[in-house]
Structure formats: C-alpha cells, structure tokens
Design an enzyme around this catalytic site. Structure first.
Site, short mmCIF file in Angstrom:
data_model
loop_
_atom_site.label_atom_id
_atom_site.label_comp_id
_atom_site.label_asym_id
_atom_site.label_seq_id
_atom_site.Cartn_x
_atom_site.Cartn_y
_atom_site.Cartn_z
N CYS A 189 -10.22 7.89 10.64
CA CYS A 189 -9.11 7.60 11.54
C CYS A 189 -8.65 6.30 10.92
O CYS A 189 -9.71 5.20 10.83
CB CYS A 189 -9.62 7.30 12.89
SG CYS A 189 -8.21 6.94 14.09
N CYS A 203 9.38 12.85 6.02
CA CYS A 203 9.56 11.52 5.61
C CYS A 203 8.80 11.17 4.17
O CYS A 203 9.43 10.53 3.39
CB CYS A 203 9.01 10.43 6.85
SG CYS A 203 7.38 10.24 7.02
N CYS A 222 6.44 1.75 10.56
CA CYS A 222 6.11 3.08 10.22
C CYS A 222 4.69 3.36 10.71
O CYS A 222 3.90 2.14 10.87
CB CYS A 222 5.86 3.37 8.80
SG CYS A 222 4.97 4.64 8.04
N ASP A 223 4.04 4.27 10.98
CA ASP A 223 2.76 4.56 11.44
C ASP A 223 1.75 4.17 10.50
O ASP A 223 0.58 3.76 11.05
CB ASP A 223 2.59 6.02 11.78
CG ASP A 223 1.33 6.44 12.59
OD1 ASP A 223 1.06 5.69 13.60
OD2 ASP A 223 0.54 7.38 12.08
N CYS A 235 9.26 15.92 -4.45
CA CYS A 235 8.01 14.65 -4.18
C CYS A 235 8.64 13.40 -3.95
O CYS A 235 8.29 12.83 -3.08
CB CYS A 235 7.08 14.52 -5.27
SG CYS A 235 5.79 13.29 -5.11
N CYS A 247 4.39 9.30 -0.13
CA CYS A 247 4.09 8.22 0.83
C CYS A 247 3.88 6.81 0.05
O CYS A 247 3.10 6.76 -0.80
CB CYS A 247 3.24 8.14 1.88
SG CYS A 247 3.14 7.09 3.23
#
Length: 382
Positions: free
Chosen positions: A26, A259, A280-281, A331, A335
C-alpha cells in the site's frame, strides 16, 4: 469561471489514508504523515456538502460521477453515505444522473452494507489478487493475518444481492508468474470487469530501480499477453479487461479513457478528507497540494496553471525513444510515477514497465489492426 477541461474524475477520500488493513504494498497508508495534527480521519459535514456541491457544479455531462476511495472508504460508515445521497439529491440538476462508486478491500462488507449498495445502486470495485495463496501474500490485516476469506465472503454477499463487483488485481512479483491461474480464478468469481494494476515501487539501491515485490517489467508483458490470448479465445463480449479495452480504442481512433495511457494527465485529482486538493492519487504530497476546496473551487483547481502544467509534463518529458516507438499511441509513456529508468540511449524518464508494455502492445497489435480494418470496411460506428 469558464470550464476549460473536458473530462475529470475526482478520487474523494472520506476517511483519508485510514484503513483496517496493512497491505504490504500500500502506498497510501504513509499519507498519514501529511496530517500530523490529527488521528481522526472522517470528512466533516461542511466539507462533504461543499465537495458535493462543487463537483456537481463542475460536471458538464449528463452523468455526474462520484468516486469514493481510501484508505478504506467503508470505514466512513453507512450513515455517511446516506448523508452523501441526501446532499446529492438536494443539489442534483434536473435531467442529470448521479452515480456513486466505491473502491473497497471488501473485508467490511456485511448484509447491511450489501443491501444498501444494492438499493442505492452504488458501483463497487473490490481488490483481489487471485486465489488465497497469492492474495494473502501481500494483502494482510494489521495483526498480519490473512484476508482472502473475508474478501471472498464479501464478494459472495454482493452476488446474493445481485451485485457483480469490478475486480482490481494488483500484479506483483509473485502472481505475475501464474497469469492463467489468476485470470481463470477471477473469472470464477463471476467478474465482468477486471483491472490489472502493475505493482511498481521505486527503490534506488535495486539493479532494476524497483523493489523485489514489484512486478518485473517483461514478465508483466508476458502476463498480459497470456491473459489476452485466453480472453480472445473465450471471453470477448463477456468480460471487460480494462487494458484490453484501452488497446482496442486505438482501432477506432478513440482517445484513451484511462489516465495512464492518455497523452497528458491531470484529470484524476484527489480531494482528501479535510478538503485538500492534490494533483493525482500517486502524487499526494506537499509539492502537489494546490489548496483546499473550502478556500477555492474545484473548477479553479482543475483549470489552474499548476494542474495544467502537471498534466502536460507527461508528454513534454517523454523520452525520444518513446516518441519514435511503434506502440506510442497505445502507451504514451504510461504513468509518470513509473518513469524513473534510463532509455537505451541514456536519456532519463523511461517508464520502468516499458519492456513489458512494448511486448504486450505488439502482441495484441495484429488483433487491434484487424478490428480497425473490419470497422473501416463495414463502416460501422465506433
């Protein structure tokens, strides 16, 4: 203020980084360090109402989406979401539809929760990494106990109430070795929507640049390719696998909806439990804190130069080898959080998963190109 953005999805964190589990991989539990002045994480009534009002005001389409994330968003309790529905109803514009989605670890689901979710038509996603022997490697309780049995019970309860959850599967160094075992198991849960998320944890002292728990890049490509072949053979039209859907969009010259594959990002910001807005997360830190929704509106943050700059940085810093890559449109460098290795020519900013994505997208290209040809020849709508 004029709304210049076209699409966005806010990840709202009603309980911030609080969670009842302690999953080994996490990345959000550590965000508690951002809120040193409190041990209590629950969005207050005034922030909740302001958030709902602003998101409805900022939404331009006929469907208004609320995405509740964590931590573990079920920790907020059913009464919190009853409050959500009441506030949404009071601000809902005529002729528009409001949808609520929750991403949960599934361990807190019971009869009351499932009845509520069914009655209020919440969309729900559950995190599951495969059968117990793979799921329980990383997804642990705070006292280091297994979680699979509770997650499985939660899925069965949801199905009892007619709910088929989306399954989010984190692909890591362990389950990546068994693509068909993982995929076939997720199929057996009855899942109609599956998302595979690659685990990438940067680690400077590793030869690959990532931790030993991270999915090896090429192996991730092999994993996706084996699952893709099984999906093509057995499950087209029955199951939607997010990355396969995204690859197919290029056949119709459609923009990516996910995204990480868009040319630029910035459309999936975070609103924390205290109203703080982050770009952003995966960038919830002081550098990417734009402000608080109690001081400025969602619209102003979404349209801000800082947020636009954050989004455009993705394409502006794309290495030259990516710009020349045959699968770039599939692609787009993925991220930015994963772009920490050197390209073959020594340029910085290559995605850690490049080899894997290149293998997979080249693997599925003949299928995608065949779809494109068939679509153009039949003159069918996309």
């Amino acid at each position: 203020m004029k709304k210049e953005y076209s699409e966005f999805q806010v990840f709202a964190k009603p309980v911030g980084p609080a969670c009842n589990l302690n999953c080994r991989y996490c990345y959000y539990l550590e965000k508690k360090s951002l809120f040193r002045d409190t041990d209590f994480f629950l969005m207050s009534d005034d922030i909740l109402e302001e958030y709902i009002r602003q998101l409805i005001e900022a939404s331009t389409g006929n469907v208004i989406n609320f995405s509740w994330h964590g931590g573990e968003p079920l920790l907020a309790g059913i009464d919190f979401y009853r409050k959500v529905l009441k506030i949404q109803s009071s601000y809902k514009p005529a002729g528009k539809t409001i949808l609520n989605g929750i991403q949960t670890n599934g361990t807190l689901l019971n009869e009351e929760w499932c009845k509520f979710i069914a009655e209020e038509r919440f969309l729900i996603g559950i995190s599951m990494d495969g059968p117990a022997e793979y799921h329980d490697i990383y997804r642990r309780t705070k006292d280091d106990s297994n979680t699979w049995s509770k997650v499985n019970s939660g899925i069965q309860l949801l199905k009892k109430y007619g709910i088929i959850p989306e399954i989010l599967c984190v692909v890591n160094a362990q389950n990546v070795k068994h693509p068909l075992i993982i995929y076939d198991y997720l199929k057996q849960t009855g899942a109609k929507f599956i998302t595979f998320l690659p685990l990438v944890v940067p680690e400077s002292d590793s030869s690959s640049g990532a931790s030993s728990d991270s999915v090896p890049s090429e192996e991730f490509g092999f994993f996706l390719s084996e699952v893709f072949d099984r999906w093509v053979e057995e499950d087209i039209g029955k199951i939607k696998v997010q990355i396969f859907e995204e690859a197919a969009r290029t056949a119709f010259n459609q923009e990516h909806t996910l995204c990480i594959f868009k040319e630029n990002c910035g459309g999936v910001p975070v609103v924390e439990h205290n109203g703080d807005f982050y770009s952003c997360d995966h960038f919830v830190n002081e550098e990417y804190l734009l402000g608080n929704i109690m001081d400025h509106s969602l619209v102003s943050f979404l349209d801000s130069e800082r947020q636009k700059s954050f989004g455009k940085k993705k394409s502006n810093t794309l290495p030259q080898c990516c710009c020349e890559c045959e699968v770039r449109t599939m692609c787009n460098g993925e991220c930015p959080k994963n772009r920490f290795v050197l390209a073959p020519d020594g340029e910085a900013g290559l995605n850690y998963l490049c080899k894997g994505y290149k293998y997979f997208f080249n693997h599925c290209r003949p299928f995608v190109e065949a779809i494109s040809v068939a679509w153009k020849n039949c003159d069918l709508p996309s």
